[in-house]
Design a protein around this motif. Structure first.
Motif, PDB file in Angstrom:
ATOM      1  N   LEU A  62      -6.954  21.531  25.263  1.00  0.00           N
ATOM      2  CA  LEU A  62      -7.536  20.863  24.103  1.00  0.00           C
ATOM      3  C   LEU A  62      -8.219  21.934  23.262  1.00  0.00           C
ATOM      4  O   LEU A  62      -9.207  22.533  23.695  1.00  0.00           O
ATOM      5  CB  LEU A  62      -8.544  19.804  24.551  1.00  0.00           C
ATOM      6  CG  LEU A  62      -7.948  18.599  25.286  1.00  0.00           C
ATOM      7  CD1 LEU A  62      -9.044  17.774  25.955  1.00  0.00           C
ATOM      8  CD2 LEU A  62      -7.150  17.726  24.326  1.00  0.00           C
ATOM      9  N   VAL A  63      -7.676  22.192  22.080  1.00  0.00           N
ATOM     10  CA  VAL A  63      -8.136  23.310  21.262  1.00  0.00           C
ATOM     11  C   VAL A  63      -8.863  22.768  20.035  1.00  0.00           C
ATOM     12  O   VAL A  63      -8.251  22.160  19.148  1.00  0.00           O
ATOM     13  CB  VAL A  63      -6.965  24.224  20.860  1.00  0.00           C
ATOM     14  CG1 VAL A  63      -7.482  25.426  20.072  1.00  0.00           C
ATOM     15  CG2 VAL A  63      -6.212  24.690  22.105  1.00  0.00           C
ATOM     16  N   ASP A  64     -10.168  22.982  20.009  1.00  0.00           N
ATOM     17  CA  ASP A  64     -11.049  22.424  18.982  1.00  0.00           C
ATOM     18  C   ASP A  64     -11.213  23.411  17.830  1.00  0.00           C
ATOM     19  O   ASP A  64     -11.711  24.515  18.006  1.00  0.00           O
ATOM     20  CB  ASP A  64     -12.409  22.112  19.616  1.00  0.00           C
ATOM     21  CG  ASP A  64     -13.423  21.615  18.598  1.00  0.00           C
ATOM     22  OD1 ASP A  64     -13.010  21.173  17.508  1.00  0.00           O
ATOM     23  OD2 ASP A  64     -14.634  21.679  18.898  1.00  0.00           O
ATOM     24  N   ASN A  65     -10.830  22.973  16.647  1.00  0.00           N
ATOM     25  CA  ASN A  65     -10.919  23.805  15.447  1.00  0.00           C
ATOM     26  C   ASN A  65     -12.245  23.553  14.718  1.00  0.00           C
ATOM     27  O   ASN A  65     -12.276  23.165  13.555  1.00  0.00           O
ATOM     28  CB  ASN A  65      -9.733  23.523  14.521  1.00  0.00           C
ATOM     29  CG  ASN A  65      -9.599  24.545  13.409  1.00  0.00           C
ATOM     30  OD1 ASN A  65     -10.156  25.631  13.471  1.00  0.00           O
ATOM     31  ND2 ASN A  65      -8.854  24.177  12.380  1.00  0.00           N
ATOM     32  N   GLN A  66     -13.357  23.720  15.452  1.00  0.00           N
ATOM     33  CA  GLN A  66     -14.698  23.567  14.875  1.00  0.00           C
ATOM     34  C   GLN A  66     -14.954  22.143  14.361  1.00  0.00           C
ATOM     35  O   GLN A  66     -15.452  21.938  13.253  1.00  0.00           O
ATOM     36  CB  GLN A  66     -14.922  24.579  13.747  1.00  0.00           C
ATOM     37  CG  GLN A  66     -15.010  26.024  14.206  1.00  0.00           C
ATOM     38  CD  GLN A  66     -16.371  26.371  14.789  1.00  0.00           C
ATOM     39  OE1 GLN A  66     -17.408  25.935  14.299  1.00  0.00           O
ATOM     40  NE2 GLN A  66     -16.365  27.162  15.853  1.00  0.00           N
TER      41      GLN A  66
END
Length: 340
Positions: free
Chosen positions: A39-43
């Motif tokens: 799960l890659v959170d872009n801020q």
């Protein structure tokens, strides 16, 4: 279980709290047991990060990665791909506002293992309530990439779906850096054409993914820009010479270009906003073209004016539709881009 191929499931996200739980739970509900979930959170600023952390605390297969700074959507996807485990054999994007059915990984891995030449694996999908992708006849499970590319270019069928529809062999990651082009309007489609010039497409005859419509995604925001028509024109210009003979390309290009110029002429008459023209200018630039001049569009503008004179309800309807969308409403479901 360790004998099973590892699948790396990747969900890049930014402010998708309304949909992220459903997406994550669809992955965790998979019947296939051996996967990692990135799960890659872009801020994100809407609580999406807390949702991801909540699930990661309960399931060791989940890794949460937060970007050091906000980046665009495609760089975010490319950055996410760089975190895929080296031992993964397959990579499955699941976009944060979509979800996958429980047998998705199971069925796609099984097909991939049966057909080693299939670099990309697709399936039927639900796009809202519409079933998409029904162009490969049962029981065909593997088709030459060149054949399927020719089918799409010549007949207008579309089998690649969205990133959520597809599974990739992980060895593509080492061959493509960045994985998705960051200078294309339709990077996921272009990736498929580029890869399938020298590989096969696997196809599972089952609905395995769901693509949401009507949310605030990139394509929803440009529904009135006739992006599908521009996409068809750009794809023919870029990949027609790769997969078609000169005669086939010329025959196919004539009606597509004629329709595209007609739509541009109508949108001159409708007084479209600068963003519309910037979008088309940006797209055409990727295939080495500029927006057609007003001189080139003059006969199409004249035809649009005649159409408005003969069919005044068309003009009033189109203006009302554009006003509706500009005010933040969804596009009327009875009118599709490129269909007039």
């Amino acid at each position: 279980m360790t004998d099973l191929p590892l699948v790396s499931v990747v969900t890049p996200f930014y402010n998708t709290a309304d949909f992220l739980r459903e997406c994550i739970e669809s992955v965790l509900a998979q019947t296939y047991p051996r996967f990692e979930y990135l799960l890659v959170d872009n801020q994100s600023t809407d609580g999406s990060a807390a949702i991801a952390a909540e699930y990661a605390a309960k399931d060791s297969r989940i890794r949460v990665i937060r970007n050091a700074k906000f980046v665009g959507q495609v760089p975010n996807y490319n950055g996410a791909m760089r975190h895929v485990a080296p031992m993964a054999r397959y990579v499955k994007i699941v976009q944060a506002d979509d979800w996958i059915f429980p047998e998705c990984l199971d069925r796609m891995v099984a097909l991939g293992e049966s057909h080693p030449a299939a670099a990309i694996i697709s399936s039927y999908r639900l796009r809202g309530s519409e079933v998409c992708g029904a162009w490969i006849e049962w029981p065909t499970e593997c088709i030459s990439g060149r054949s399927v590319s020719r089918m799409q270019l010549l007949e207008g069928h579309f089998l690649f779906g969205s990133p959520t529809t597809l599974m990739y062999r992980s060895d593509l990651l080492a061959k493509r850096e960045p994985f998705y082009s960051e200078s294309s309007l339709h990077e996921d489609t272009e990736l498929c054409y580029e890869v399938l010039a020298n590989a096969d497409l696997g196809f599972v005859h089952q609905i395995l993914s769901f693509s949401r419509v009507g949310n605030n995604g990139n394509l929803t925001a440009i529904e009135t820009y006739f992006w599908t028509l521009l996409h068809s024109y750009m794809t023919l210009r870029k990949f027609g010479p790769v997969f078609l003979s000169p005669e086939e390309l010329a025959k196919r290009m004539r009606p597509v270009r004629a329709k595209y110029l007609r739509i541009l002429g109508e949108n001159v008459l409708l007084g479209r906003e600068q963003k519309f023209w910037h979008y088309h200018s940006e797209g055409l630039a990727t295939v080495g073209e500029e927006l057609p001049s007003r001189w080139t569009l003059a006969p199409h503008i004249a035809r649009a004016a005649l159409k408005a004179l003969v069919r005044p309800r068309w003009l009033s309807r189109e203006r009302a539709r554009l006003k509706w969308v500009r005010n933040g409403n969804e596009q009327s479901p009875t009118i599709s881009p490129g269909e007039k």
